[in-house]
Write a protein that holds these residues in place. Sequence first.
Motif, PDB file in Angstrom:
ATOM      1  N   LEU A  83     -68.513 -50.610 -55.257  1.00 13.37           N
ATOM      2  CA  LEU A  83     -69.370 -49.754 -55.859  1.00 13.37           C
ATOM      3  C   LEU A  83     -69.044 -48.384 -56.468  1.00 13.37           C
ATOM      4  O   LEU A  83     -69.692 -47.931 -57.281  1.00 13.37           O
ATOM      5  CB  LEU A  83     -70.323 -49.211 -54.531  1.00 13.37           C
ATOM      6  N   PHE A  84     -68.011 -47.859 -55.879  1.00 12.90           N
ATOM      7  CA  PHE A  84     -67.319 -46.696 -56.741  1.00 12.90           C
ATOM      8  C   PHE A  84     -65.690 -46.671 -56.234  1.00 12.90           C
ATOM      9  O   PHE A  84     -65.333 -47.187 -55.181  1.00 12.90           O
ATOM     10  CB  PHE A  84     -68.097 -45.403 -56.283  1.00 12.90           C
ATOM     11  N   LEU A  85     -64.995 -46.011 -56.989  1.00 13.26           N
ATOM     12  CA  LEU A  85     -63.648 -45.669 -56.970  1.00 13.26           C
ATOM     13  C   LEU A  85     -63.508 -44.258 -56.684  1.00 13.26           C
ATOM     14  O   LEU A  85     -64.057 -43.390 -57.198  1.00 13.26           O
ATOM     15  CB  LEU A  85     -62.879 -46.337 -58.128  1.00 13.26           C
ATOM     16  N   TYR A  86     -62.364 -44.052 -55.491  1.00 13.52           N
ATOM     17  CA  TYR A  86     -61.810 -42.468 -55.691  1.00 13.52           C
ATOM     18  C   TYR A  86     -60.457 -42.828 -56.723  1.00 13.52           C
ATOM     19  O   TYR A  86     -59.785 -43.796 -56.406  1.00 13.52           O
ATOM     20  CB  TYR A  86     -61.322 -42.411 -54.116  1.00 13.52           C
ATOM     21  N   LEU A 135     -79.653 -53.800 -54.389  1.00 12.84           N
ATOM     22  CA  LEU A 135     -80.734 -52.785 -54.464  1.00 12.84           C
ATOM     23  C   LEU A 135     -80.543 -51.758 -55.509  1.00 12.84           C
ATOM     24  O   LEU A 135     -81.622 -51.243 -55.976  1.00 12.84           O
ATOM     25  CB  LEU A 135     -80.185 -51.912 -53.037  1.00 12.84           C
ATOM     26  N   LEU A 136     -79.280 -51.646 -55.796  1.00 15.03           N
ATOM     27  CA  LEU A 136     -79.078 -50.852 -57.385  1.00 15.03           C
ATOM     28  C   LEU A 136     -79.671 -51.334 -58.372  1.00 15.03           C
ATOM     29  O   LEU A 136     -80.120 -50.826 -59.496  1.00 15.03           O
ATOM     30  CB  LEU A 136     -77.475 -50.598 -57.610  1.00 15.03           C
ATOM     31  N   ALA A 137     -79.705 -52.804 -58.542  1.00 16.76           N
ATOM     32  CA  ALA A 137     -80.290 -53.373 -59.579  1.00 16.76           C
ATOM     33  C   ALA A 137     -81.839 -53.233 -59.473  1.00 16.76           C
ATOM     34  O   ALA A 137     -82.511 -53.203 -60.924  1.00 16.76           O
ATOM     35  CB  ALA A 137     -80.032 -55.039 -59.605  1.00 16.76           C
ATOM     36  N   ALA A 138     -82.203 -53.212 -58.291  1.00 19.98           N
ATOM     37  CA  ALA A 138     -83.823 -53.221 -58.337  1.00 19.98           C
ATOM     38  C   ALA A 138     -84.374 -51.520 -58.426  1.00 19.98           C
ATOM     39  O   ALA A 138     -85.301 -51.351 -59.121  1.00 19.98           O
ATOM     40  CB  ALA A 138     -84.364 -53.750 -57.043  1.00 19.98           C
ATOM     41  N   PHE A 139     -83.463 -50.691 -57.953  1.00 20.17           N
ATOM     42  CA  PHE A 139     -84.141 -49.318 -57.832  1.00 20.17           C
ATOM     43  C   PHE A 139     -83.327 -48.104 -58.785  1.00 20.17           C
ATOM     44  O   PHE A 139     -83.809 -47.280 -59.052  1.00 20.17           O
ATOM     45  CB  PHE A 139     -83.992 -48.787 -56.548  1.00 20.17           C
ATOM     46  N   TRP A 146     -74.445 -41.937 -52.642  1.00 19.84           N
ATOM     47  CA  TRP A 146     -73.437 -43.075 -52.797  1.00 19.84           C
ATOM     48  C   TRP A 146     -72.853 -43.228 -51.573  1.00 19.84           C
ATOM     49  O   TRP A 146     -72.846 -44.426 -51.071  1.00 19.84           O
ATOM     50  CB  TRP A 146     -72.378 -42.708 -53.917  1.00 19.84           C
ATOM     51  N   LEU A 147     -72.458 -42.196 -50.935  1.00 18.75           N
ATOM     52  CA  LEU A 147     -71.531 -42.500 -49.790  1.00 18.75           C
ATOM     53  C   LEU A 147     -72.523 -42.913 -48.620  1.00 18.75           C
ATOM     54  O   LEU A 147     -72.007 -43.724 -47.618  1.00 18.75           O
ATOM     55  CB  LEU A 147     -71.094 -41.103 -49.169  1.00 18.75           C
ATOM     56  N   ARG A 148     -73.672 -42.431 -48.536  1.00 18.34           N
ATOM     57  CA  ARG A 148     -74.628 -43.093 -47.425  1.00 18.34           C
ATOM     58  C   ARG A 148     -74.893 -44.669 -47.793  1.00 18.34           C
ATOM     59  O   ARG A 148     -75.083 -45.529 -46.634  1.00 18.34           O
ATOM     60  CB  ARG A 148     -76.049 -42.236 -47.506  1.00 18.34           C
ATOM     61  N   LEU A 149     -75.187 -45.070 -48.952  1.00 16.51           N
ATOM     62  CA  LEU A 149     -75.325 -46.529 -49.168  1.00 16.51           C
ATOM     63  C   LEU A 149     -73.906 -47.145 -49.023  1.00 16.51           C
ATOM     64  O   LEU A 149     -74.094 -48.040 -48.167  1.00 16.51           O
ATOM     65  CB  LEU A 149     -75.398 -46.492 -50.757  1.00 16.51           C
TER      66      LEU A 149
END
Length: 365
Positions: free
Chosen positions: A104-107, A27-31, A10-13
Amino acid sequence: MIERDELAAWLRLVDTPSIGRQTARRLLAAFGSPQAIFDAPAGARRELLTPAQAEALGATPPSLDALASATWQWLKADEAQRHVITLGDPAYPRALFETADPPLFLYAVGRVSLLNAAAVAVVGSRNPSPQGAENAHNFASALSRAGLTIVSGLALGIDGAAHKGALGNAGSTIAVVGTGLDRVYPKRHLTLAHRIAEEGLIVSEYALGTPPLSPHFPQRNRLIAGLTRGTLVVEAALQSGSLITARLALEAGREVFAIPGSIHAPQSRGCHALIKQGAKLVDSAADILEELRLEPIAAAATSTAASPDGDPVLAAIGFDPVTLDALSARLGWPPAELSARLLELELAGEVARLPGQLFQRLVRA
């Protein structure tokens, strides 16, 4: 808790140059997941990307190992309180997921269950009038007692007053910040931030170590608006971040509420502009609960109207700031006698002394 390899993916994305949130979601929807994106053949990724994006995605960001290690250690240091919540995680806030640009995400630090609680944002000026700060505190307290979670941005002024009003009540509070969660901004809210982490929730979409950069705060505002069913603007100038939050709330299909104020006060002009544009004018927390079709609470706890009283000084002040000379003329009192009475009222919390030798009556919201 998220696994370390999943966290690194996730961090790399997120950290890959030229891959913005919209492209990442595509990309997330596709893969299906970040790891699946990186495991996919380069040709499959190129179908969804520009050549520059495809090249960037194929290279590991040089900062990734250090960031992944620091984030993992931060999580492990307090697994009960610290979280990374990704798209697709059951704890991810549904209200935010349904907005046009979810992170994409939350801390997060604290009670993650609050992310899916019924919530209202309370925002406004960093330099409010004493009455504005009082209104923010008391509206937030009343709404939180009714079970609504109060969302704000941990800024000075209205934000801080709203968080303080909500703490200790049923709904509690969420602070959405524009820095990494290993930092507190502004520093004056260090104690408040620690209390929110213990009793409520602090969230950010920014990586650990991220400083308070100016572009982050308008971005932060979309999360404040998106997490809630409505946004209450207490005081705001015509050009302010609070009006950005209100606009984002409207774009997300949320309600916007505004408290009116003096026509002479710069802090009220933003609220008056919102009301002219269709925001709901509110003078009690009950107005907000009614609009959201929630159970009302006792009128005594929500009304901002002053209770009748026989104090001639309070009656003469009214509800706009007034100078000592003007007040003396209204009452016919000698300045020395009037000053002594104003000091008594100030110490009793009934009157606030403003810059420029102005006095304003405080009303319990």
